[in-house]
Design a protein around this motif. Structure first.
Motif, PDB file in Angstrom:
ATOM      1  N   ARG A   1       1.565   8.391   7.827  1.00 14.91           N
ATOM      2  CA  ARG A   1       0.218   8.034   7.676  1.00 14.91           C
ATOM      3  C   ARG A   1      -0.783   7.326   6.390  1.00 14.91           C
ATOM      4  O   ARG A   1      -0.971   8.025   5.915  1.00 14.91           O
ATOM      5  N   LEU A   2      -0.805   6.704   5.944  1.00 13.83           N
ATOM      6  CA  LEU A   2      -1.439   5.686   5.127  1.00 13.83           C
ATOM      7  C   LEU A   2      -3.131   6.005   5.478  1.00 13.83           C
ATOM      8  O   LEU A   2      -4.053   6.060   4.741  1.00 13.83           O
ATOM      9  N   SER A   3      -3.422   5.207   7.012  1.00 16.94           N
ATOM     10  CA  SER A   3      -5.082   5.262   7.049  1.00 16.94           C
ATOM     11  C   SER A   3      -4.274   6.018   8.299  1.00 16.94           C
ATOM     12  O   SER A   3      -4.053   5.143   9.043  1.00 16.94           O
ATOM     13  N   GLU A   4      -6.011   6.176   9.136  1.00 16.30           N
ATOM     14  CA  GLU A   4      -5.816   5.692  10.788  1.00 16.30           C
ATOM     15  C   GLU A   4      -5.273   4.548  10.968  1.00 16.30           C
ATOM     16  O   GLU A   4      -5.292   4.612  12.701  1.00 16.30           O
TER      17      GLU A   4
ATOM     18  N   ALA B   1       1.273  -1.273   0.284  1.00 11.44           N
ATOM     19  CA  ALA B   1       0.152  -0.245  -0.051  1.00 11.44           C
ATOM     20  C   ALA B   1       0.948   1.167  -0.450  1.00 11.44           C
ATOM     21  O   ALA B   1       0.762   2.368  -0.484  1.00 11.44           O
ATOM     22  N   LEU B   2       2.050   0.774   0.330  1.00 11.43           N
ATOM     23  CA  LEU B   2       3.368   1.982   0.652  1.00 11.43           C
ATOM     24  C   LEU B   2       3.167   2.510  -0.161  1.00 11.43           C
ATOM     25  O   LEU B   2       3.737   3.433  -1.415  1.00 11.43           O
TER      26      LEU B   2
ATOM     27  N   ASN C   1      -1.645  -4.002 -13.232  1.00  9.42           N
ATOM     28  CA  ASN C   1      -1.766  -3.994 -14.081  1.00  9.42           C
ATOM     29  C   ASN C   1      -2.385  -5.888 -13.563  1.00  9.42           C
ATOM     30  O   ASN C   1      -2.831  -6.195 -15.133  1.00  9.42           O
ATOM     31  N   ALA C   2      -1.710  -5.851 -13.187  1.00 12.48           N
ATOM     32  CA  ALA C   2      -1.997  -7.904 -12.322  1.00 12.48           C
ATOM     33  C   ALA C   2      -3.908  -7.499 -12.007  1.00 12.48           C
ATOM     34  O   ALA C   2      -4.673  -7.019 -12.304  1.00 12.48           O
ATOM     35  N   SER C   3      -3.711  -8.790 -12.615  1.00 13.36           N
ATOM     36  CA  SER C   3      -5.922  -9.617 -12.956  1.00 13.36           C
ATOM     37  C   SER C   3      -5.792 -10.057 -11.380  1.00 13.36           C
ATOM     38  O   SER C   3      -6.792  -9.504 -10.697  1.00 13.36           O
ATOM     39  N   ILE C   4      -4.782 -10.098 -10.493  1.00 13.52           N
ATOM     40  CA  ILE C   4      -4.893 -10.546  -9.634  1.00 13.52           C
ATOM     41  C   ILE C   4      -2.735 -10.286  -8.421  1.00 13.52           C
ATOM     42  O   ILE C   4      -2.948 -10.329  -8.949  1.00 13.52           O
ATOM     43  N   VAL C   5      -3.511  -9.852  -7.267  1.00 13.34           N
ATOM     44  CA  VAL C   5      -2.066  -9.989  -6.190  1.00 13.34           C
ATOM     45  C   VAL C   5      -2.380 -11.085  -5.480  1.00 13.34           C
ATOM     46  O   VAL C   5      -3.373 -10.083  -4.327  1.00 13.34           O
TER      47      VAL C   5
ATOM     48  N   CYS D   1      -5.055  -4.367   3.251  1.00 17.18           N
ATOM     49  CA  CYS D   1      -6.006  -4.487   1.963  1.00 17.18           C
ATOM     50  C   CYS D   1      -6.752  -3.995   1.214  1.00 17.18           C
ATOM     51  O   CYS D   1      -7.006  -4.345  -0.045  1.00 17.18           O
ATOM     52  N   ALA D   2      -7.440  -3.271   2.063  1.00 18.16           N
ATOM     53  CA  ALA D   2      -8.614  -2.266   1.402  1.00 18.16           C
ATOM     54  C   ALA D   2      -7.701  -1.017  -0.002  1.00 18.16           C
ATOM     55  O   ALA D   2      -8.234  -0.612  -0.904  1.00 18.16           O
ATOM     56  N   MET D   3      -6.784  -1.207   0.534  1.00 17.15           N
ATOM     57  CA  MET D   3      -5.816  -0.667  -0.610  1.00 17.15           C
ATOM     58  C   MET D   3      -5.496  -0.651  -1.269  1.00 17.15           C
ATOM     59  O   MET D   3      -4.545  -0.115  -2.803  1.00 17.15           O
ATOM     60  N   ILE D   4      -5.637  -2.155  -1.790  1.00 12.33           N
ATOM     61  CA  ILE D   4      -4.873  -2.595  -2.992  1.00 12.33           C
ATOM     62  C   ILE D   4      -5.436  -3.332  -3.912  1.00 12.33           C
ATOM     63  O   ILE D   4      -6.549  -4.237  -3.639  1.00 12.33           O
TER      64      ILE D   4
END
Length: 455
Positions: A171-174, A144-145, A211-215, A228-231
């Motif tokens: 901070r990426l999120s709280e 995410a970073l 670009n990947a269909s799945i990570v 996870c919600a940021m990816i």
């Protein structure tokens, strides 16, 4: 008759990347997917050398190799420019390898699963009309970073070379632990060239991930749902060690000293400190001495993994008579079967560099952490361990930048007398088990991934 699905798995050629990807590859094979695992010739040779004959006979995947282009400059394999060198030769060499396999195999490759660290390989898959899947072997927070780098530059938090413009926490999120400016995964104070190289690497990772269909990610959703919600397209399938029992030597680049297991068998329950700092951590001789003396001062039995190259510039030298004084309660090995050790009832805590593989292995076995990160994502992982999950304690440097023997002794005592930390560690162990058992989030995600491959 449907053609059997055949995946090519391509890790970044480093211990911390090969091991989780080979675990994932074994699991795919156990689910009926044909797997070819591609290492560089250098890494492939090390893996075979570390495998027993029975491991080789029972290996459910095919191991193949390709050139990394560094045969004439082997010293570059451990240098900061290795990723740039790989990027120049790896796509062409992997394309040739895929075509060779498809020309000689009745079941051609249908999907490429690539480590995001070499995510540009997915462009080769796209060009050849194959499915493209990425794997992130580190934690979702560090990915995410990387995805946030352009925004960090745009909002003036870092400059275009990755250096923080202010001193505030990032901070990426709280819900995600904050990072000090010195803890960014690309941070390399005093070496702007290497720092820019690492920042560019983060941007390459970002592009490949998007670009990947799945990570695929070696985590479970509840452990860090905010990251996870940021990816985009993330599919948590961890902790990988728990999905299927593997032979302990699978994916290791060094021969493991299994005598430490019989030594642990003779120790009382919860009595041994396990000390291991991964494959890349390097200490000064002075710091190594403080570490040894801190372990001795703690008074506890210990199992310590000491690589021959763990001290900068030379073989490690122990303080005078340290080995003699601690012989009755300590064992030192060059490399060890870590997951077996962490599962052992005699182990009380994990003194760790906080690499993601080690983090997930410790969490999977309910072992508290004493944290000493070295580089990359390890500082971020330490923040999760100590601040978010509260399953460990971190060490503090003194005014000379050293971790003193007294700090080590004190923190070992604090950790082993903190019932709350142990309780939290056992809760996370139970959550990890639930995630990979039938009906758990990672179990269901892995099933859905198999269906994607078979579609």
């Amino acid at each position: 008759m449907d053609l059997q699905q055949h995946v090519l798995v391509v890790p970044c050629p480093a211990q911390g990347h090969v091991k989780p990807l080979i675990k994932m590859a074994y699991n795919l094979a156990y689910h009926g997917i044909k797997v070819t695992f591609a290492n560089t010739e250098h890494v492939g040779g090390k893996i075979l050398a570390a495998m027993s004959e029975s491991d080789k006979e029972q290996c459910p995947i095919r191991l193949v190799t390709y050139s990394d282009g560094l045969e004439s400059s082997p010293e570059k394999r451990d240098g900061p420019g290795m990723m740039d060198d790989l990027k120049k030769v790896m796509p062409d060499n992997l394309e040739k390898l895929i075509k060779q396999i498809n020309d000689s195999d009745n079941e051609p490759i249908t999907c490429v699963i690539a480590d995001l660290s070499v995510g540009y390989i997915l462009e080769v898959a796209r060009k050849l009309g194959l499915k493209q899947v990425a794997v992130w072997p580190a934690g979702p927070g560090s990915l995410a970073l990387s995805l946030h780098v352009p925004k960090l530059i745009e909002t003036g938090i870092i400059d275009e070379n990755g250096s923080p413009i202010g001193n505030e926490l990032i901070r990426l999120s709280e819900e995600v632990p904050a990072l000090k400016s010195s803890e960014l995964t690309w941070s390399c104070p005093g070496n702007p060239t290497v720092q820019k190289m690492l920042l560019d690497y983060s941007l390459d990772v970002k592009q490949a991930a998007e670009n990947a269909s799945i990570v695929l990610c070696n985590t479970y959703y509840n452990l860090d749902s905010s990251s996870c919600a940021m990816i985009p397209n993330v599919l948590p399938i961890g902790p990988l060690p728990a999905i299927k029992k593997l032979n302990p030597s699978s994916g290791t680049l060094s021969s493991q000293d299994s005598t430490c297991i019989s030594w642990l068998d003779k120790q009382p329950a919860n009595s041994v400190i396990y000390i291991a700092f991964g494959s890349t951590t390097v200490f000064s001789q002075k710091q190594f001495n403080e570490l040894a003396l801190g372990i001795e001062l703690s008074g506890h039995s210990f199992l310590w993994v000491v690589r021959p190259n763990i001290v900068n510039g030379s073989f490690p030298e122990y303080p005078n008579n340290f080995l003699e004084r601690t012989a009755a309660r300590g064992k030192i090995v060059e490399w060890a079967p870590q997951e077996e050790i962490l599962a052992h009832t005699s182990v009380s805590c994990f003194f760790s560099h906080c690499g993601w593989n080690s983090t997930m292995e410790g969490l999977s076995h309910g072992v508290p952490f004493l944290c000493w990160p070295y580089m990359w994502d390890q500082f971020f992982n330490k923040n999760y361990i100590c601040e978010m999950w509260k399953v460990g304690l971190s060490l503090e440097h003194d005014e000379d930048g050293m971790i003193s023997r007294h700090e080590i002794k004190t923190k070992i005592y604090d950790l082993l007398t903190d019932d709350g930390v142990k309780t939290n560690a056992l809760k996370l162990m139970e959550n990890a088990k639930k995630s990979v058992n039938e009906g758990g989030s990672s179990y269901e995600n892995f099933k859905s991934f198999i269906k994607y491959l078979e579609a």
